[in-house]
Design a protein around this motif. Structure first.
Motif, mmCIF file in Angstrom:
data_model
loop_
_atom_site.group_PDB
_atom_site.id
_atom_site.type_symbol
_atom_site.label_atom_id
_atom_site.label_comp_id
_atom_site.label_asym_id
_atom_site.label_seq_id
_atom_site.Cartn_x
_atom_site.Cartn_y
_atom_site.Cartn_z
ATOM 1 N N TYR A 1 -3.585 3.619 -0.615
ATOM 2 C CA TYR A 1 -2.480 4.880 0.078
ATOM 3 C C TYR A 1 -1.308 3.847 -0.335
ATOM 4 N N GLY B 1 0.406 2.425 -2.814
ATOM 5 C CA GLY B 1 1.405 2.665 -3.405
ATOM 6 C C GLY B 1 2.341 4.393 -3.106
ATOM 7 N N VAL B 2 2.253 5.192 -2.245
ATOM 8 C CA VAL B 2 3.237 5.598 -1.259
ATOM 9 C C VAL B 2 4.572 5.097 -1.768
ATOM 10 N N TRP C 1 4.806 1.553 -3.489
ATOM 11 C CA TRP C 1 5.728 1.781 -4.879
ATOM 12 C C TRP C 1 5.942 2.532 -5.893
ATOM 13 N N LEU C 2 5.482 3.671 -5.126
ATOM 14 C CA LEU C 2 6.717 5.280 -5.903
ATOM 15 C C LEU C 2 7.881 4.589 -5.541
ATOM 16 N N GLY C 3 8.601 4.142 -4.199
ATOM 17 C CA GLY C 3 9.996 4.145 -3.798
ATOM 18 C C GLY C 3 10.187 3.283 -4.234
ATOM 19 N N PHE D 1 9.601 2.162 -7.941
ATOM 20 C CA PHE D 1 9.552 2.591 -8.925
ATOM 21 C C PHE D 1 10.839 2.907 -8.745
ATOM 22 N N GLY D 2 11.143 3.947 -8.145
ATOM 23 C CA GLY D 2 12.375 4.475 -8.092
ATOM 24 C C GLY D 2 13.654 4.183 -7.189
ATOM 25 N N CYS E 1 11.488 -2.798 -14.214
ATOM 26 C CA CYS E 1 10.799 -0.947 -13.959
ATOM 27 C C CYS E 1 10.080 -0.488 -14.281
ATOM 28 N N GLY F 1 6.481 1.407 -12.710
ATOM 29 C CA GLY F 1 5.377 1.664 -12.964
ATOM 30 C C GLY F 1 4.659 1.639 -13.668
ATOM 31 N N VAL G 1 2.820 0.787 -10.461
ATOM 32 C CA VAL G 1 2.202 2.699 -9.389
ATOM 33 C C VAL G 1 0.913 2.689 -10.069
ATOM 34 N N LEU H 1 -2.792 4.114 -8.136
ATOM 35 C CA LEU H 1 -3.513 5.174 -8.469
ATOM 36 C C LEU H 1 -4.907 4.542 -9.018
#
Length: 265
Positions: free
Chosen positions: A141, A144-145, A147-149, A151-152, A229, A233, A236, A240
């Protein structure tokens, strides 16, 4: 002595029994494969490889473009060069960590799947196994958070290169229609904050900007950032899938541990 037909029948029965036992063994082994973790591992390896490989080369090309066209003084982009070099070392660390982490998560998937389906007599739920599964749920978890950063963050250079490319397309359109002089259309890299405002020249206009867009370094860096990029994604999405698989396995292990505890009394 037994008749030949009885002996043949017994041999056929033994062969059929062996085939049946082999088939059941194969089905049992296939039932223990954590398909969700396997798919997530393949996707994670692919995404991290694309992100790290393409991102490393794209950063090198970006530094070259800035040095040649937007910041001719070395002192103006010295800090940026150090930051990009540090990011490249971070990329090496990310690649190594996730290669190891993907293998560990796949092994954890095999463990929990075998424990959940009770494929082995003594290989069932234990306190240590549940603790390990819970640790991987929490860690996945968190990653995952994170890698969201990532990705952004990886979308920022894509946005920057897209703006430069679209401006070059506008210049070509205006040159074709002869409505507005192309020299009045510029891109100022200093507005993105990657080089200081006193950097010289800091911006490119008209034909100079168009020539920059036509270079191989710009073309390769732009498309490599897009692929990087996309790799972020994919990572990510892989995490998930890991989240869902590890959470489900942990919940089932927790439930089975309570069930085993209750059946002892």
């Amino acid at each position: 002595m037994k008749p030949a037909m009885e002996t043949a029948a017994e041999e056929n029965a033994e062969q059929s029994q062996e085939k049946k036992g082999c088939f059941e063994c194969c089905i049992k082994c296939l039932g223990g494969v954590p398909y969700a973790s396997l798919v997530a591992t393949i996707l994670c390896f692919s995404g991290v490889a694309l992100f790290c490989g393409c991102g490393h080369v794209a950063l090198t090309g970006t530094v070259s473009i800035l040095e040649q066209h937007f910041s001719t003084t070395a002192s103006d982009h010295a800090l940026l060069s150090e930051v990009i070099q540090l990011m490249q070392y971070v990329i090496y660390g990310i690649a190594s960590f996730f290669f190891l982490y993907g293998i560990i998560l796949l092994a954890e998937g095999f463990y929990t799947t075998s424990a959940v389906k009770e494929l082995h007599g003594e290989f069932k739920t234990t306190a240590c196994g549940r603790c390990i599964s819970g640790m991987f749920v929490f860690l996945t978890y968190v990653l995952g958070v994170a890698w969201l950063g990532v990705f952004g963050f990886s979308a920022v250079p894509v946005f920057m290169f897209y703006n430069i490319w679209s401006t070059c397309e506008v210049i070509k359109s205006f040159q074709t229609n002869m409505t507005v002089p192309g020299d009045q259309i510029c891109v100022d890299i200093r507005q993105y904050g990657i080089i200081p405002w006193n950097a010289v020249p800091g911006k490119a206009c008209g034909p100079i900007l168009e020539n920059i867009c036509n270079t191989n370094e710009f073309y390769m860096s732009y498309h490599l950032f897009i692929v990087a990029c996309a790799g972020a994604g994919a990572t990510v999405i892989a995490l998930l899938i890991y989240m869902m698989a590890t959470t489900y396995n942990y919940a089932v292990l927790k439930f089975k541990s309570r069930e085993d505890c209750c059946t002892k009394f």
